[in-house]
Design an enzyme around this catalytic site. Structure first.
Site, mmCIF file in Angstrom:
data_model
loop_
_atom_site.group_PDB
_atom_site.id
_atom_site.type_symbol
_atom_site.label_atom_id
_atom_site.label_comp_id
_atom_site.label_asym_id
_atom_site.label_seq_id
_atom_site.Cartn_x
_atom_site.Cartn_y
_atom_site.Cartn_z
ATOM 1 C CG HIS A 110 -3.113 5.101 0.119
ATOM 2 N ND1 HIS A 110 -3.077 4.091 -0.810
ATOM 3 C CD2 HIS A 110 -4.267 4.931 0.813
ATOM 4 C CE1 HIS A 110 -4.162 3.348 -0.717
ATOM 5 N NE2 HIS A 110 -4.903 3.829 0.266
ATOM 6 C CE LYS A 139 -3.847 1.943 2.664
ATOM 7 N NZ LYS A 139 -4.640 1.791 3.923
#
Length: 228
Positions: free
Chosen positions: A113, A111
């Site tokens: 963010h 991921k």
């Protein structure tokens, strides 16, 4: 190389688990084709443990097997995808039994963010037990081991529901050892199973149900042909 603890076929926890899995439809009998292309008279699908009541009972079996193994551990890790809910419910059951430990799992893709990274949950540290349903080729286990070691932690064991006790088919070749034995040798880890194929055969012999007992010869023949 570490030894590989297995559920003895007369272990009450193992036989109770087999009964639970059969009654839940998780172990089914018929004519199935395995990932290795083998014709199997039985099929184990842990994805059918799919409601709260079943998951609660399943967690009890996992927790009992882990605690009975004597393996020292500090936290649990659930490899994506099936290991995520399994690890979570086992952590809840261990807490209920007075062993409150951390739980983490991995994402298939990092991921970029928010908190970012490839893992979610508790910081990976100490002695880590990897929780999954079965070991087929050991791919998920290998990825988990590398991730845990990269975090500076120590893989302590792999905890699974069923050891199929059959010759592993890995990278297009059939080994003379099982997938469980392969993982144990490759990574130097004990593999703890709630039950194994011998447990299933013992249950079929003593279930008292003619409909189930009739499958025992076919399962035994499969064990004789592909077993280790």
């Amino acid at each position: 190389m570490s030894s590989t603890p297995r559920a003895a076929q007369t272990d009450p926890n193992a036989l109770d688990f087999i009964r639970f899995a059969v009654d839940s439809g998780v172990i089914a009998f018929g004519d199935f084709t395995t990932k290795a292309g083998r014709q199997s008279p039985y099929f184990f699908n842990a994805g059918l443990f799919n409601d709260g009541a079943m998951l609660g009972v399943l967690a009890q079996f996992y927790a009992r097997a882990l605690l009975a193994s004597g393996v020292a551990f500090d936290m649990l890790f659930g490899p994506a995808y099936k290991g995520i809910p399994l690890g979570a419910v086992v952590a809840v059951e261990l807490a209920r039994l007075g062993r409150n430990v951390g739980f983490a799992y991995n994402r298939k893709e990092a991921k970029d963010h928010g908190e970012g990274g490839t893992t979610v949950g508790a910081p990976i540290r100490g002695r880590v037990v990897i929780v999954d349903d079965v070991i087929s080729a050991g791919t998920a286990t290998g990825e988990s081991v590398r991730l845990i070691r990269a975090a500076g932690a120590e893989p302590a064991a792999v905890l699974i529901a069923l050891d199929r006790q059959e010759k592993a088919a890995i990278a297009g070749r059939t080994l003379d050892i099982s997938a469980v034995q392969h993982v144990s040798q490759e990574y130097g880890l004990p593999v703890i199973s709630i039950a194994n194929l011998d447990s299933l055969l013992a249950y079929l012999a003593d279930s008292g149900h003619a409909e189930l007992a009739r499958w025992r010869p076919a399962v035994q023949q499969y064990r004789d042909s592909y077993g280790v």
